[in-house]
Design a protein around this motif. Structure first.
Motif, mmCIF file in Angstrom:
data_model
loop_
_atom_site.group_PDB
_atom_site.id
_atom_site.type_symbol
_atom_site.label_atom_id
_atom_site.label_comp_id
_atom_site.label_asym_id
_atom_site.label_seq_id
_atom_site.Cartn_x
_atom_site.Cartn_y
_atom_site.Cartn_z
ATOM 1 N N ILE A 144 0.842 -1.191 0.000
ATOM 2 C CA ILE A 144 0.000 0.000 0.000
ATOM 3 C C ILE A 144 0.882 1.248 0.000
ATOM 4 N N PHE A 145 1.979 1.176 0.722
ATOM 5 C CA PHE A 145 2.966 2.255 0.685
ATOM 6 C C PHE A 145 4.331 1.627 0.447
ATOM 7 N N ALA A 146 5.235 2.384 -0.171
ATOM 8 C CA ALA A 146 6.607 1.920 -0.313
ATOM 9 C C ALA A 146 7.317 2.133 1.025
ATOM 10 N N ALA A 147 8.338 1.325 1.261
ATOM 11 C CA ALA A 147 9.086 1.453 2.508
ATOM 12 C C ALA A 147 9.641 2.861 2.616
ATOM 13 N N GLY A 148 9.634 3.390 3.821
ATOM 14 C CA GLY A 148 10.199 4.711 4.000
ATOM 15 C C GLY A 148 9.358 5.559 4.921
ATOM 16 N N GLU A 149 9.628 6.848 4.911
ATOM 17 C CA GLU A 149 8.981 7.765 5.838
ATOM 18 C C GLU A 149 7.470 7.749 5.668
ATOM 19 N N GLY A 150 6.997 7.668 4.442
ATOM 20 C CA GLY A 150 5.569 7.727 4.175
ATOM 21 C C GLY A 150 4.816 6.614 4.873
ATOM 22 N N ALA A 151 5.331 5.392 4.751
ATOM 23 C CA ALA A 151 4.667 4.247 5.363
ATOM 24 C C ALA A 151 4.695 4.381 6.883
ATOM 25 N N LEU A 152 5.852 4.789 7.389
ATOM 26 C CA LEU A 152 5.986 4.912 8.838
ATOM 27 C C LEU A 152 5.042 5.987 9.369
ATOM 28 N N ARG A 153 4.983 7.114 8.678
ATOM 29 C CA ARG A 153 4.127 8.215 9.113
ATOM 30 C C ARG A 153 2.659 7.810 9.070
ATOM 31 N N ASN A 154 2.274 7.155 7.975
ATOM 32 C CA ASN A 154 0.879 6.748 7.880
ATOM 33 C C ASN A 154 0.509 5.728 8.948
ATOM 34 N N ALA A 155 1.453 4.851 9.265
ATOM 35 C CA ALA A 155 1.180 3.878 10.324
ATOM 36 C C ALA A 155 1.080 4.606 11.665
ATOM 37 N N PHE A 156 2.077 5.418 11.978
ATOM 38 C CA PHE A 156 2.144 6.060 13.297
ATOM 39 C C PHE A 156 0.969 6.999 13.542
ATOM 40 N N VAL A 157 0.749 7.926 12.615
ATOM 41 C CA VAL A 157 -0.275 8.951 12.868
ATOM 42 C C VAL A 157 -1.662 8.315 12.992
ATOM 43 N N ASN A 158 -1.948 7.342 12.142
ATOM 44 C CA ASN A 158 -3.277 6.733 12.220
ATOM 45 C C ASN A 158 -3.440 5.868 13.465
ATOM 46 N N VAL A 159 -2.372 5.180 13.844
ATOM 47 C CA VAL A 159 -2.436 4.380 15.080
ATOM 48 C C VAL A 159 -2.679 5.302 16.274
ATOM 49 N N VAL A 160 -1.892 6.363 16.372
ATOM 50 C CA VAL A 160 -2.064 7.290 17.490
ATOM 51 C C VAL A 160 -3.465 7.890 17.451
ATOM 52 N N SER A 161 -3.903 8.237 16.259
ATOM 53 C CA SER A 161 -5.218 8.861 16.118
ATOM 54 C C SER A 161 -6.328 7.940 16.622
ATOM 55 N N ILE A 162 -6.236 6.662 16.306
ATOM 56 C CA ILE A 162 -7.304 5.739 16.706
ATOM 57 C C ILE A 162 -7.151 5.365 18.179
ATOM 58 N N MET A 163 -5.916 5.106 18.593
ATOM 59 C CA MET A 163 -5.742 4.670 19.981
ATOM 60 C C MET A 163 -6.088 5.783 20.968
ATOM 61 N N THR A 164 -5.776 7.026 20.619
ATOM 62 C CA THR A 164 -6.137 8.126 21.508
ATOM 63 C C THR A 164 -7.587 8.531 21.281
ATOM 64 N N THR A 165 -8.298 7.789 20.470
ATOM 65 C CA THR A 165 -9.701 8.033 20.144
ATOM 66 C C THR A 165 -9.916 9.407 19.510
ATOM 67 N N THR A 166 -8.923 9.875 18.733
ATOM 68 C CA THR A 166 -9.085 11.159 18.048
ATOM 69 C C THR A 166 -9.919 10.979 16.789
ATOM 70 N N GLY A 167 -9.332 10.261 15.823
ATOM 71 C CA GLY A 167 -10.092 9.994 14.621
ATOM 72 C C GLY A 167 -9.636 10.754 13.391
ATOM 73 N N PHE A 168 -8.519 11.472 13.479
ATOM 74 C CA PHE A 168 -7.906 12.026 12.271
ATOM 75 C C PHE A 168 -7.421 10.877 11.404
ATOM 76 N N ALA A 169 -7.218 11.156 10.120
ATOM 77 C CA ALA A 169 -6.625 10.149 9.255
ATOM 78 C C ALA A 169 -5.735 10.837 8.245
ATOM 79 N N THR A 170 -4.609 10.198 7.920
ATOM 80 C CA THR A 170 -3.728 10.752 6.896
ATOM 81 C C THR A 170 -3.944 10.031 5.584
ATOM 82 N N SER A 171 -4.825 9.034 5.624
ATOM 83 C CA SER A 171 -5.090 8.247 4.432
ATOM 84 C C SER A 171 -6.353 7.464 4.743
ATOM 85 N N ASP A 172 -7.068 7.003 3.722
ATOM 86 C CA ASP A 172 -8.312 6.293 4.017
ATOM 87 C C ASP A 172 -8.000 4.869 4.470
#
Lengths: 509, 499
Positions: free
Chosen positions: A315-343
């Protein structure tokens, strides 16, 4: 003044709960809430948009608060018993207050259920929306939507650190590291006032810092899209772990730097505010807190899991993009925020599953996050382990401890009771949604309803499928939306206060 | 061996003895095979292998007959793996549909845990002796389950003896039922065998009187075995749809009876303490659940127009009862009913029978206690100082037992969710068209020892499409569900193995 007399009579008859005194406090709080309408009024004037919806709403809310205060008697001291009533009623009424401008001037929210849904979603900092076209909102209206979360967050800080522990909801008295001033027998009002004074400082301070950093990203040209307006809007949603965005595609259009910054602030907002206070005021390391360490561990593991799955599924190539999309969305869901950087609703089954698990866990106790909370999950794990140990060694007495302090059995029981309630409501909600939507003929996988129930009860926001982060809850039927409103409301209050109101004993002496 | 806290030898010794008994059970299909002129050798060979293993284990562990409660965990966990392993031998040796060892083991575990899930696609094609062996695994499993539920697990502090005995008026009565496992088991087995005989006679006489031409002594025995064990295997592809309504009603009656706590049944039927029934909260709730569940399904079936008239009434009640009691017989293909009916059936899968019966799943008494516990939690949130003991049919339940009950829920639900997810992931890997709801259904049906699920694994379907890995997961769920999970969790803890 016959109403006053009526309520006083009521108060005498139901010696158990001082309904009049509780409603009096509610009136006061609603009265203060009317001040919040000044902000969008000013914005509307500045942008040349109609200001009347906010002025009218503010007047109505102020009048309602004053009248409520007037017809009820100030009564005696508000005790824990009245606390259940106060918090339940305040959140239900505040959502109506927030909904007024939507009802007056937003064509997409003409339907009262939709308006109330959007307002409840804001004030409980859920972040689920029934809007289909977010870009069509007026600037002041969009900001009001953002601001309602920030106001809700202020309430939640007090709720989580002062009120719920005092009401002993779900074992939170012993489990929440709180900066609770004063001894137990202090009046609830004093506890609330003192907690608010200390922790709102942290909340406002972090909010200011976040706005500043985002603005700097905009000014320096690192993120062209990040104007002062956008910075404030996203701060208003990140600090209370809300998740509304004035952007139809949430965080996606912003530069990586902005996404990282927002991710880190969500991470902070999902941690116990008392820890922040202590870290700042007393220079105490937050890492000594067991719950905080476990919280970071969960985020690390989930980020790693999703990162690997994103690479595996290409879905993403290895690198900053994949890491960022994983991190921000995980934090967003776990902290019950609900932002998304990708669908992320379009990612794989494994990522959807990880997200639903995170939705159930939630952030730390004493934060603006919702759901079960990390400390309760950890106590459950300890209780399970002890159960197995005690099955082998019957005579062994093994106390459970958190942060080196022994947790009494009553607290353990309260936590288990809370978990059962949570599970029951989560499954019940999923069940009712699935049945209702089968009746209404909505085409969706049953798992979507499971996720929707989890996301509502946990005050997360986005679900999966059509109700994913870039989607909308609009396709749900009005009945389903009402169920979802109840889930958001009960979830935010940690269920028990609402359930207590439903017992007959509560109302009797 | 001495460094261990558990006497593995003693555990194996007992299992050896059980294998020797099991080898005798192969005589039943062997005799049938002779009578029906079918190959006898699979049963003879299986019997010899099982007997040899039993004798071998006994000889290896000679003199280690003393078992304590600690060995109990190991024994129950191993018994429900090893007995099916040997019980699967005839399937493996001579049944072409079960030539895959994983499938044969699945079928045998499903039999001995009284689940009733099958990987067979054509049951009618089985030779009569083989089909009857399959039914017998249910019935033998049922005997084991009674001992497990009434005597062994309570001693291991799982479920709690208190929950079984509760209102039975003090220690003397417990005494009278038999102080030892052996004595309790013997009495309850007499009841179990007695009920089975009655069921066989009732069913067979339906055949003899011509009320149901499809019924005869063979079918009567086969279905009585399956019904009393709350298993669900049938000798027919169409399960009970192959029989007349009257037969279905009779079997329904025996299923409802078998779902009651056997200690209670013993008192009522043998000791004639009929007044206990009215006071028994669990029994009342069990019957209430059955009535409400049946009514819901009936309404949904009628509203959806899937069936009508007497057939709708009979089939709705039958399916609801069959699923809730974790049996799994079917008189109608409920997978074709609407989403609402399926949801209701899914919820019923999590209720189960009374404790102390041959049924599985969460069990009614746990639901009852959790409900009381939640009520108390709310009261105590407001009235902190109040001490409110929880009573079951009048007797106070101790806090430790309550804690075990509460903890059982997250464990059960967690395992169920894990199972469903593993199935879904594996289905994707092996390109199997398995909907999320069907994965959930299969996990719930196996963990609750129910049997049929939804989709292709429905009541007239088969688990055959699942990959070997998924079949393994489902086998594990049946095993864990039957042992009420905790004994296996205990085996995984390091403390258990240390002295």
């Amino acid at each position: 003044m016959s109403a006053t007399i009526g309520l006083q009579a009521l108060r005498r008859n139901t010696a158990g709960v001082d309904v009049s005194g509780a409603l009096n406090l509610v009136g006061t709080l609603i009265k203060y809430l009317s001040a919040a309408f000044l902000f969008p009024t000013v914005l509307a004037l500045g942008y040349g948009e109609p200001a009347w919806p906010y002025v009218a709403s503010g007047m109505i809310v102020l009048a309602f608060g004053l009248v409520l205060e007037r017809v009820t008697s100030r009564g005696g001291v508000i005790r824990a018993q009245e606390g259940f009533l106060v918090v339940s009623v305040v959140w239900a009424l505040a959502a109506w207050a927030v909904a007024l401008p939507y009802l007056f001037a937003e064509p997409q929210l003409r339907n009262p259920i939709d308006a109330y849904f959007e307002a409840m979603s804001g004030i409980t900092t859920t972040g689920a929306t029934t809007l289909i076209d977010i870009a069509a909102l007026d600037q002041s209206m969009a900001m009001w939507r953002q601001f309602s979360q920030w106001i809700g967050g202020m309430g939640i800080v007090v709720l989580a650190l002062a009120i719920l522990p005092r009401l002993r909801v779900g074992g939170s008295r012993q489990l929440v590291e709180s900066e609770m001033p004063g001894p137990e027998y202090e009046p609830l009002k004093t506890t609330i006032r003192d907690t608010a004074r200390r922790l709102w400082l942290v909340y406002v301070g972090l909010s200011a810092l976040m706005t500043l950093i985002l603005c700097i990203l905009g000014w320096t040209g690192i993120d062209d899209l990040m104007t002062e307006y956008q910075a404030a809007a996203h701060m208003f949603a990140a600090m209370p772990t809300g998740g509304f965005s004035p952007q139809p595609r949430s965080l996606e259009p912003f530069a990586p730097a902005s996404q990282w910054v927002i991710g880190v602030f969500m991470l902070l907002a999902g941690a116990n505010f008392a820890l922040h206070y202590r870290a700042v005021v007393r220079r105490a390391s937050p890492f000594r807190d067991e719950e905080f360490r476990l919280y970071l561990a969960f985020i690390f593991v989930a980020t790693a899991g999703i990162f690997l799955e994103l690479l595996r599924a290409d879905i993403f190539a290895a690198g900053e993009g994949a890491l960022r999309n994983a991190f921000v969305n995980v934090v967003s869901i776990m902290t019950t925020t609900g932002f998304a950087t990708s669908d992320f609703a379009l990612w794989t089954g494994a990522t959807s599953f990880i997200f639903v698990v995170l939705m159930l866990i939630g952030g730390c106790a004493g934060s603006t996050a919702g759901a079960i909370k990390v400390v309760r999950v950890s106590l459950l794990a300890k209780a399970l382990h002890r159960e197995v140990d005690q099955t082998i060694h019957r005579e062994a007495v093994v106390p459970l401890s958190v942060n080196g302090r022994i947790v009494d059995e009553r607290t353990v029981r309260a936590v288990l009771g809370f978990l059962l309630f949570y599970l029951l409501l989560f499954l019940g909600g999923a069940f009712v949604l699935a049945i209702e939507e089968a009746r209404a003929g909505l085409e969706a996988a049953p798992f979507v309803h499971v996720a929707t129930s989890a996301t509502m009860l946990g005050n997360v926001g986005p679900s999966l499928g059509f109700a994913g982060p870039m989607g909308s809850m609009d396709p749900y039927s009005p009945f389903s939306k009402s169920v979802m409103i109840l889930l958001m409301w009960a979830g935010r209050l940690e269920i028990i206060p609402v359930a207590v109101l439903l017992t007959r004993r509560y109302w009797r002496a | 061996m001495t460094a261990l806290g558990v006497d593995v030898g003693a555990a194996l010794n007992l299992i050896g003895a059980l294998l020797r008994y099991l080898s005798l059970a192969f005589l039943v299909p062997a005799v049938l095979a002779l009578g029906y002129d079918e190959p006898v050798w699979p049963f003879a060979v299986s019997g010899v292998i099982t007997a040899a293993a039993g004798v071998g284990l006994g000889a290896m562990t000679h003199g280690r007959e003393r078992i304590g409660p600690r060995e109990g965990f190991l024994i129950v966990a191993l018994v429900w793996l090893l007995i099916p392993a040997f019980g699967a031998l005839p399937f493996l040796l001579d049944e072409p549909q079960l030539s895959n060892p994983m499938d044969a083991f699945f079928e045998a575990v499903s039999g001995f845990t009284a689940t009733g899930a099958t990987v067979l696609t054509d049951i009618d094609a089985l030779p009569k002796a083989m089909a009857m062996w399959r039914q017998l695994t249910h019935w033998l499993g049922g005997m084991g389950i009674i001992v497990l539920a009434v005597a062994v697990l309570p001693r291991l502090r799982i479920g709690g003896r208190q929950l079984l005995e509760s209102e039975l008026a003090g220690p003397q009565e417990v005494e009278r039922l038999g102080a030892t496992i052996r004595e309790t088991a013997r009495r309850l087995w007499v009841l179990y065998i007695g009920l089975t005989v009655v069921a066989i006679l009732a069913l067979a006489s339906l055949g003899w009187s011509g009320a149901d031409p499809a019924m005869n002594l063979y079918e009567g025995v086969a279905h009585a075995w399956s019904a009393l064990a709350l298993g669900g295997f049938s000798t027919k592809n169409l399960s009970l749809a192959a029989f007349q309504p009257i037969t279905q009603w009779v079997i329904l009656g025996f299923i409802v009876l078998a779902g009651i706590n056997f200690l209670r049944l013993y008192r009522v039927i043998v000791q004639r303490h009929a007044s206990l029934v009215a006071r028994d909260e669990e029994l009342r709730l069990y019957l209430t659940f059955l009535v409400v569940g049946s009514a819901l399904v009936l309404i949904e079936v009628l509203a959806g127009g899937f069936l009508s008239g007497a057939e709708a009434v009979r089939s709705s009640i039958f399916q609801a009862v069959s699923i809730m009691t974790t049996t799994g017989f079917a008189t109608s293909d409920y997978t074709r009913w609407g989403a609402l009916a399926l949801m209701t059936l899914l919820v019923l899968m999590f209720i189960g029978t009374s404790a102390g019966s041959t049924g599985g799943s969460i069990k009614v008494v746990r639901h009852l206690l959790v409900w009381k516990l939640i009520r108390r939690e709310l009261t105590q949130t407001v009235h902190r100082e109040e001490v409110l003991p929880i009573r079951l049919s009048g007797a106070v339940v101790d806090e430790r037992a309550l804690r075990s009950v509460v903890i059982f829920f997250p464990i059960y639900m967690g395992l169920f969710a894990l199972g469903a997810v593993l199935l879904a992931i594996d289905a994707r890997r092996s390109h199997l068209a398995l909907g999320a709801f069907d994965a959930i259904g299969a996990a719930a049906a196996c963990l609750g020892n129910i049997g049929p699920a939804f989709g292709f694994a429905g009541p007239f379907g088969s688990y055959e499409p699942f990959s070997d890995l998924s079949t393994g997961v489902l086998t594990g769920l049946m095993w864990l569900g039957r042992l009420e999970i905790i004994p296996v969790a205990v085996l995984l803890s390091r403390r258990y193995w240390r002295a």
